[in-house]
Design a protein around this motif. Structure first.
Motif, PDB file in Angstrom:
ATOM      1  N   LEU A 215      -9.362  -5.507  -0.731  1.00  0.00           N
ATOM      2  CA  LEU A 215      -9.718  -5.331   0.685  1.00  0.00           C
ATOM      3  C   LEU A 215      -9.323  -6.537   1.511  1.00  0.00           C
ATOM      4  O   LEU A 215      -8.828  -6.395   2.640  1.00  0.00           O
ATOM      5  CB  LEU A 215     -11.224  -5.071   0.794  1.00  0.00           C
ATOM      6  CG  LEU A 215     -11.759  -4.889   2.231  1.00  0.00           C
ATOM      7  CD1 LEU A 215     -11.103  -3.703   2.904  1.00  0.00           C
ATOM      8  CD2 LEU A 215     -13.279  -4.726   2.202  1.00  0.00           C
TER       9      LEU A 215
ATOM     10  N   ASP B  98       1.470   3.515  -5.560  1.00  0.00           N
ATOM     11  CA  ASP B  98       0.241   4.086  -6.106  1.00  0.00           C
ATOM     12  C   ASP B  98      -0.884   3.066  -6.195  1.00  0.00           C
ATOM     13  O   ASP B  98      -2.039   3.428  -6.423  1.00  0.00           O
ATOM     14  CB  ASP B  98       0.513   4.670  -7.510  1.00  0.00           C
ATOM     15  CG  ASP B  98       1.510   5.821  -7.444  1.00  0.00           C
ATOM     16  OD1 ASP B  98       1.568   6.471  -6.371  1.00  0.00           O
ATOM     17  OD2 ASP B  98       2.218   6.058  -8.443  1.00  0.00           O
ATOM     18  N   THR B  99      -0.543   1.783  -6.079  1.00  0.00           N
ATOM     19  CA  THR B  99      -1.566   0.742  -6.224  1.00  0.00           C
ATOM     20  C   THR B  99      -2.308   0.556  -4.910  1.00  0.00           C
ATOM     21  O   THR B  99      -1.786   0.843  -3.829  1.00  0.00           O
ATOM     22  CB  THR B  99      -0.911  -0.589  -6.627  1.00  0.00           C
ATOM     23  OG1 THR B  99       0.029  -0.957  -5.605  1.00  0.00           O
ATOM     24  CG2 THR B  99      -0.184  -0.441  -7.956  1.00  0.00           C
ATOM     25  N   THR B 100      -3.537   0.056  -5.037  1.00  0.00           N
ATOM     26  CA  THR B 100      -4.380  -0.236  -3.875  1.00  0.00           C
ATOM     27  C   THR B 100      -4.734  -1.708  -3.901  1.00  0.00           C
ATOM     28  O   THR B 100      -5.481  -2.154  -4.785  1.00  0.00           O
ATOM     29  CB  THR B 100      -5.660   0.610  -3.889  1.00  0.00           C
ATOM     30  OG1 THR B 100      -5.301   1.992  -3.910  1.00  0.00           O
ATOM     31  CG2 THR B 100      -6.507   0.316  -2.657  1.00  0.00           C
ATOM     32  N   PRO B 101      -4.212  -2.527  -2.974  1.00  0.00           N
ATOM     33  CA  PRO B 101      -4.513  -3.966  -2.990  1.00  0.00           C
ATOM     34  C   PRO B 101      -5.986  -4.207  -2.676  1.00  0.00           C
ATOM     35  O   PRO B 101      -6.707  -3.324  -2.189  1.00  0.00           O
ATOM     36  CB  PRO B 101      -3.607  -4.521  -1.882  1.00  0.00           C
ATOM     37  CG  PRO B 101      -2.596  -3.455  -1.616  1.00  0.00           C
ATOM     38  CD  PRO B 101      -3.277  -2.166  -1.920  1.00  0.00           C
TER      39      PRO B 101
ATOM     40  N   SER C 111       0.311  -5.970  -5.705  1.00  0.00           N
ATOM     41  CA  SER C 111       0.682  -4.768  -6.453  1.00  0.00           C
ATOM     42  C   SER C 111       0.133  -4.778  -7.868  1.00  0.00           C
ATOM     43  O   SER C 111       0.007  -3.728  -8.500  1.00  0.00           O
ATOM     44  CB  SER C 111       2.210  -4.638  -6.493  1.00  0.00           C
ATOM     45  OG  SER C 111       2.778  -5.729  -7.211  1.00  0.00           O
TER      46      SER C 111
ATOM     47  N   ARG D 217      -5.628  -6.344   2.273  1.00  0.00           N
ATOM     48  CA  ARG D 217      -5.297  -5.323   3.266  1.00  0.00           C
ATOM     49  C   ARG D 217      -5.664  -5.768   4.669  1.00  0.00           C
ATOM     50  O   ARG D 217      -4.899  -5.614   5.617  1.00  0.00           O
ATOM     51  CB  ARG D 217      -6.020  -4.015   2.914  1.00  0.00           C
ATOM     52  CG  ARG D 217      -5.400  -3.272   1.739  1.00  0.00           C
ATOM     53  CD  ARG D 217      -6.158  -1.999   1.440  1.00  0.00           C
ATOM     54  NE  ARG D 217      -7.436  -2.300   0.769  1.00  0.00           N
ATOM     55  CZ  ARG D 217      -8.382  -1.398   0.565  1.00  0.00           C
ATOM     56  NH1 ARG D 217      -8.227  -0.160   1.000  1.00  0.00           N
ATOM     57  NH2 ARG D 217      -9.488  -1.734  -0.063  1.00  0.00           N
TER      58      ARG D 217
ATOM     59  N   GLU E 285       0.807  -1.216   0.000  1.00  0.00           N
ATOM     60  CA  GLU E 285       0.000   0.000   0.000  1.00  0.00           C
ATOM     61  C   GLU E 285       0.839   1.265   0.000  1.00  0.00           C
ATOM     62  O   GLU E 285       0.312   2.358   0.124  1.00  0.00           O
ATOM     63  CB  GLU E 285      -0.925   0.019   1.220  1.00  0.00           C
ATOM     64  CG  GLU E 285      -1.851  -1.173   1.301  1.00  0.00           C
ATOM     65  CD  GLU E 285      -2.739  -1.121   2.532  1.00  0.00           C
ATOM     66  OE1 GLU E 285      -3.135   0.004   2.902  1.00  0.00           O
ATOM     67  OE2 GLU E 285      -3.011  -2.177   3.118  1.00  0.00           O
TER      68      GLU E 285
END
Length: 481
Positions: free
Chosen positions: A395, A390-393, A451, A398, A387
């Motif tokens: 939910l 720029d990427t958002t794994p 990622s 996380r 995290e």
């Protein structure tokens, strides 16, 4: 075990016992082994309690030695302070005698001057302009001699009218105004008093009489003798205080040694009981193995219980030897601290790194280096994995990574904190380092997968496989340990 086989009448071929009898005998052996294992499960708690006892005894001995050393140091410092104080007081006796002689001479001269002033009476022939009438007024105001007033000054009239008048000041702060005495009569009055004071000072003694000087010298010499006697008594008092401290230490160590001897005897008896139970358990296991080899399997229900009963005995923890308490500082013949020999208090055990594991029974504490993986897992608990860019794994990744990092942090602290305490000191369990590294690499691999970069998939699979291998290795070592 009694033989349950029977023999034919001709004695040629033994007849095996019935299956029910074989199962009953097998069940008896298994239950006996279970009972002994339950009793032997208390050995680890016993060894831990014995380790606490030995640490407590070593700590109590160290405290007794430290208390004695501290008392000896205080005695030495108190003696030095008193010696310095007495030396200063002895050196100052000559100055004290001179000071007392000066004070006595000042008192003698002041009394002589006051006596002369009281004897110098004011008459009409002494001061120009002051007749019999003013003498009567001065006498009525209490001014008869040169000792009855000190000075004159100007001030407002007592009734507040008529401007300023001349006041005559009495010795104790009072001031009076005599009608008819103004500036022309006040100045000669003060000149008369100054002349009387000058004559009294000239007649006052300039040195002490021999008897007073001799009396002061006797007082000083008596004080000198008292201080010298007190200084001579200091070594005896210090020796008595040191003997008391050493006696208290000896008594405390004797009590601790006697209690430790009794506790060690009880621990040895308890340890012998555990050893006897372990030997009995080994004998029962050998008997069970022989029974199995002789009669074979006794049924599916007893197979698992038989396998568990034939497990090897757990490793017996080595008896704990507490670290020796630091030696008290050496003291000389008079209680002075001896010179440092530079040897130190002893070499410490080598520190174990965050991924190194010591064998069970070694007398080392868990290293502070384990705080490094704790800090890393705490960071993953807060920031997650994958995290920071720029990427958002997803939910689930996380939440799962944070929960995994939190569980690893909690487990590490649960294992590490008790092994840092002096009374439960010990190395980290075998395999903990491999498990810790495996969880760390698993989180790294999860971050690579989350990622979304296809260029790191190969590294992610390699890291994941290595983490699985480390986790398996660490788990096996933990179970064996």
């Amino acid at each position: 075990m009694t033989e349950s086989t029977t023999t034919l009448r001709d004695g040629h071929a033994p007849v095996p016992p019935p299956p029910a009898e074989i199962r009953a005998e097998r069940r008896r052996l298994i239950e006996s082994i279970r009972a002994l294992r339950r009793l032997l499960d208390g050995r680890r708690a016993f060894e831990l309690a014995d380790r606490r006892r030995l640490n407590r005894e070593a700590r109590d001995r160290g405290r007794a030695e430290a208390a004695c050393a501290k008392t000896l140091q205080r005695v030495h410092e108190r003696r030095l302070r008193r010696e310095r104080s007495l030396a200063r007081r002895l050196d100052g006796l000559d100055g004290k005698r001179e000071h007392q002689e000066r004070r006595a001479l000042m008192v003698l001269r002041r009394e002589s001057i006051e006596s002369s002033l009281r004897a110098t009476r004011l008459t009409t022939s002494d001061v120009n302009g002051i007749g019999a009438g003013l003498i009567r007024d001065l006498t009525a105001a209490g001014i008869r001699t040169a000792a009855d007033f000190t000075r004159v000054s100007w001030g407002k009239a007592p009734n507040g009218k008529g401007g300023e008048v001349l006041y005559i000041h009495r010795p104790h702060g009072r001031k009076v105004h005599i009608n008819g005495i103004g500036e022309h009569r006040g100045r000669p009055l003060m000149e008369w008093r100054r002349a009387a004071v000058a004559r009294a000072k000239a007649r006052a003694p300039q040195e002490l009489p021999p008897d007073q000087r001799h009396r002061i010298a006797e007082i000083i010499e008596a004080e000198r003798a008292r201080l010298q006697a007190e200084a001579a008594e200091l070594p005896r008092e210090a020796d008595a205080a040191r003997e008391d401290a050493v006696r208290l230490r000896t008594e405390a160590l004797s009590r601790l040694t006697e209690a430790a001897r009794e506790a060690a005897r009880s621990a040895a008896e308890r340890r012998a009981e555990f050893d006897a139970m372990a030997e009995q358990l080994a004998a029962l296991q050998a008997e069970l193995a022989a029974h199995r080899d002789r009669y074979g399997d006794a049924g599916r229900r007893l197979r698992r219980a038989q396998t568990r009963a034939l497990r090897p005995l757990p490793a017996v923890p080595a008896p704990y030897i507490p670290p020796a308490p630091p030696a008290p500082p050496a003291h000389g013949a008079h209680g002075e601290p001896g010179p440092d020999d530079g040897t130190g208090s002893g070499a410490g055990a080598p520190a174990d790194g965050p991924w190194a594991e010591a064998a069970p029974g070694t007398q080392v504490r868990a290293s502070l280096a384990w705080l490094l993986p704790v800090a890393l897992f705490a960071l993953f608990t807060v920031a997650g994995v994958g995290e920071l860019g720029d990427t958002t794994p997803p939910l689930w990744l996380r939440a799962g990574s944070r929960l995994t990092a939190l569980a690893a942090t909690t487990e590490l602290l649960r294992l590490w904190v008790p092994r840092r305490r002096p009374w439960t000191a010990g190395p980290m369990p075998p395999g903990t380092g491999a498990q810790c590294a495996g969880v760390f690499l698993a989180l790294v691999a999860a971050g690579m997968f989350g990622s979304g970069d296809t260029g790191v998939l190969g590294a992610a699979w390699t890291t994941g496989g290595l983490s699985a291998l480390l986790l398996a290795t660490g788990t096996v070592r933990r179970r064996k340990g």
